[in-house]
Motif scaffolding. Structure first.
Motif, short mmCIF file in Angstrom:
data_model
loop_
_atom_site.label_atom_id
_atom_site.label_comp_id
_atom_site.label_asym_id
_atom_site.label_seq_id
_atom_site.Cartn_x
_atom_site.Cartn_y
_atom_site.Cartn_z
N GLU A 333 0.77 -1.13 -0.03
CA GLU A 333 0.03 -0.14 0.12
C GLU A 333 0.95 1.23 -0.04
OE1 GLU A 333 -3.64 0.15 2.39
OE2 GLU A 333 -3.13 2.13 3.05
N VAL A 395 -1.75 -1.42 -3.81
CA VAL A 395 -3.02 -0.54 -3.67
C VAL A 395 -2.47 0.90 -3.72
CG1 VAL A 395 -4.59 0.19 -1.71
CG2 VAL A 395 -3.77 -2.11 -1.96
N LEU A 427 -4.59 -2.27 -7.14
CA LEU A 427 -6.18 -1.87 -6.31
C LEU A 427 -6.08 -0.36 -6.37
CD1 LEU A 427 -4.89 -4.76 -5.39
CD2 LEU A 427 -6.93 -4.77 -3.83
N ARG A 432 -10.63 0.65 -1.72
CA ARG A 432 -10.53 -0.22 -0.86
C ARG A 432 -10.94 0.23 0.64
NH1 ARG A 432 -7.86 -4.92 0.58
NH2 ARG A 432 -6.38 -4.75 2.07
N ARG A 433 -11.05 1.75 0.70
CA ARG A 433 -11.34 2.21 1.85
C ARG A 433 -12.80 2.41 2.06
NH1 ARG A 433 -6.42 6.34 2.85
NH2 ARG A 433 -4.70 4.94 3.20
N GLN A 438 -17.01 -2.23 -0.95
CA GLN A 438 -16.47 -3.64 -0.86
C GLN A 438 -17.24 -4.35 -0.56
OE1 GLN A 438 -12.98 -4.49 -0.28
NE2 GLN A 438 -12.94 -2.65 -1.34
N GLU A 578 -9.45 -7.06 -7.77
CA GLU A 578 -9.93 -6.85 -6.55
C GLU A 578 -11.06 -7.83 -5.93
OE1 GLU A 578 -10.86 -3.51 -2.97
OE2 GLU A 578 -10.92 -3.01 -5.18
N PRO A 580 -12.44 -8.79 -2.15
CA PRO A 580 -12.07 -8.40 -0.85
C PRO A 580 -12.02 -9.82 0.13
CG PRO A 580 -13.91 -7.23 -1.77
CD PRO A 580 -13.64 -8.21 -2.67
N ASP A 585 -9.42 -6.68 4.84
CA ASP A 585 -9.32 -5.23 5.03
C ASP A 585 -7.93 -5.23 6.13
OD1 ASP A 585 -10.92 -3.90 3.74
OD2 ASP A 585 -12.64 -3.90 5.43
#
Length: 595
Positions: A333, A395, A427, A432-433, A438, A578, A580, A585
């Motif tokens: 990330e 990410v 990603l 992603r946040r 998600q 992606e 999940p 996470d």
């Protein structure tokens, strides 16, 4: 208690005190008992081993400088020769306290008691006074009080004889029957070797000794790891705070004097046994020496033996979720630090069977991002089991998704592209946040796992003018993956790219270079974008989406190895993929460890 042969009588000139044997040659006592050591000789005799005095010398000192309230009232004596006596054994740091209180005994040598005598006491509370002492109070209103000659005496549990601390002071007035004890874990601050002998619930003597030796190397200035460029030196207090998190125990009143001091406090005073492993893992990220870094990250296990056990399997979402087809991602990330100084937050983690382990997390200037990331990716492979199917997942912020991470040189010794080494995907950091996106992605994968192939939605060069909102709504309903004919560099393409991300499309493909989509090329038979989408449909559209990273990897290998005069159509192929469930996470650090 009466048969313990390790109780010692200490003589230093006219001063007499107590002590206790902890190894065949080492005796602990108070520093003030041997305060005259520079002018008077020090001798030790054992109450139950004969009264022959053995010469001794002070080999470690807690730093006590003469006042009653000064900390570090500890001296370690080394005997001229080993003695054939069994050393004292220690209790755990919490054993001195309880409800009802534990009865504690001290064996001292006050005046007229050359053979020694006992005093019965108890700990008033576990709370440390000035971060150093525990208050003792008399077990009964009668009996032997603490007096000169008890200084340095071991404080032991009456029922087991195990040591919990050392008498360091007594009340000045005989009417007040209390005193002070230096707890065993505090003594170990001043003589680190003692920590190996004090039981801790979750780590044995060998593990503590191994950690102590690792940290001793780093506590020496000549071998300390350099601080990251542009950041203050990473000290023990900061590492401690990262280890316990924002809701953990605060910093103790005394300042940590070394990395080992902080680690020992975590081992002996913090109830969370995982805190010290977070400490070593975080410290490892700042160590330049690779073997030391690997050993710290693997502690308490031996580096070669450290392999996380797979987590219990989740309920299957279909045949594609079979364990044989599960990815083991290495997650990278990269995000702006938010401080406006051109630095970036970089975190590298490894997943194995659902377990996540952070192998590096740093705030870095832009010129150090790539070498740091590649180095930590290489180390992350140590966390994967032999049969793991690696997946490199970057990410990135949305505006950087077109970065050429697949073309990064794999290492200083290997010029081959990173994308040829392992399946590699990117990603979107913002997506992603997002909890909502998600959730939509999980629903989409549940649907895809029940289908043999995915539907490819084409966005050609000439279709970049379509409405962004309508595209998002349409893709949510009808698209499994989206192929772009142009890279997301021009504004119109970026808007459609964002629409696809907001539609929770799990797979997106595009060429990193080529037509910018700024002209109408639908009438051109030589449109590179149209040819790219045709090739995608030919090679990937009928494949199971879960395996696309593998197929794209094979295409990249072919493209990178091609000797054709023109670049292979997949040479600059980018893949956003992606799931999940595959990339849960992150839960590594509870707060920003580098901000």
């Amino acid at each position: 208690m009466s048969s313990a042969s390790w109780h010692a009588r200490i003589s230093c000139g006219r001063d007499t005190g107590a002590g206790f044997l902890v190894t065949e040659r080492h005796v602990l006592t108070c520093a003030h008992v041997v305060a005259r050591r520079d002018t008077d000789s020090v001798a030790v005799s054992f109450a139950h081993g004969g009264y022959e005095e053995i010469p001794a010398r002070v080999v470690a000192h807690g730093g006590w400088d003469g006042r009653e309230s000064d900390p570090g009232d500890l001296a370690v004596l080394e005997l001229d020769r080993p003695v054939p006596l069994k050393p004292a054994e220690f209790a755990t740091p919490t054993d001195a306290y309880g409800d009802p209180p534990r009865r504690l005994l001290a064996y001292g040598f006050p005046k007229r008691y050359d053979e020694g005598t006992l005093a019965e006491y108890r700990a008033t509370a576990r709370q440390l006074i000035a971060g150093e002492w525990v208050q003792l109070e008399s077990w009964a209103a009668h009996g032997q009080p603490l007096a000169p000659g008890f200084s340095g005496a071991a404080v032991t549990l009456a029922d087991t004889g195990r040591v919990v601390g050392m008498v360091s002071a007594a009340a000045r007035s005989p009417e007040i029957r209390n005193g002070r004890m230096l707890p065993a874990q505090v003594m170990a601050r001043y003589w680190p070797r003692l920590a190996d002998l004090i039981p801790t619930p979750d780590y044995d003597q060998q593990q503590k000794e191994h950690l102590r030796h690792l940290l001793r190397q780093l506590d020496q200035p000549a071998s300390a790891a350099p601080a990251p460029t542009g950041a203050p030196e990473y000290g023990p207090e900061r590492l401690y705070q990262d280890a316990v998190g924002p809701l953990g125990p605060p910093l103790p009143p005394h300042r940590f004097t070394s990395l080992w001091d902080a680690a020992w406090y975590l081992l002996s005073e913090v109830p969370d046994p995982a805190a010290v492993t977070r400490f070593t893992a975080r410290l490892a990220d700042f160590v330049d020496d690779t073997p030391t870094r690997t050993a710290l990250r693997a502690w308490p296990s031996a580096p070669q033996a450290h392999r996380p056990d797979p987590a219990p399997g989740r309920p299957s979402r279909g045949a594609a979720r079979d364990a044989a087809h599960t990815w083991s991602p290495i997650l990278v990330e990269i995000a702006p630090s938010g401080s406006g100084d051109g630095s970036f937050l970089v975190e590298v983690s490894a997943y194995n069977g659902g377990h996540r382990r952070v192998v590096g997390s740093r705030r870095l200037p832009v010129d150090r991002v790539r070498p740091y990331t590649l180095e930590r990716i290489d180390e992350a492979y140590r966390e994967l089991s032999v049969g793991a199917r690696e997946l490199l997942a970057f990410v990135l912020p949305r505006r950087w998704l077109n970065t050429d991470v697949a073309h990064w040189q794999r290492s200083a010794d290997d010029d081959s592209p990173l994308g040829s080494f392992a399946p590699l995907v990117v990603l979107d950091l913002e997506r992603r946040r997002s909890g909502g996106l998600q959730h939509k992605l999980r629903q989409k994968w549940q649907y895809l796992d029940e289908r043999p192939a995915a539907r490819l939605h084409r966005i050609d060069c000439w279709s970049v003018g379509q409405d962004q909102v309508k595209l998002t709504i349409g893709l949510r309903r009808d698209a499994d993956m989206v192929g772009f004919a142009t890279p997301p560099r021009a504004d119109r393409v970026r808007r459609l790219f964002q629409a696809s991300l907001n539609a929770a499309v799990p797979v997106m493909l595009w060429p990193r270079t080529g037509c910018r989509g700024e002209h109408r090329c639908g009438e051109s038979v030589d449109c590179r974008g149209a040819e790219f989408l045709d090739r995608l449909a030919e090679h990937l559209a009928k494949l199971p989406p879960r395996e696309l990273p593998r197929f794209v990897h094979e295409l990249r290998e072919t493209a990178y190895a091609s000797d054709a005069p023109e670049p292979h159509w997949a040479y600059d192929l980018a893949l956003l993929w992606e799931d999940p469930e595959c990339l849960p996470d992150p839960t590594g650090y509870l707060h920003n460890p580098v901000g």
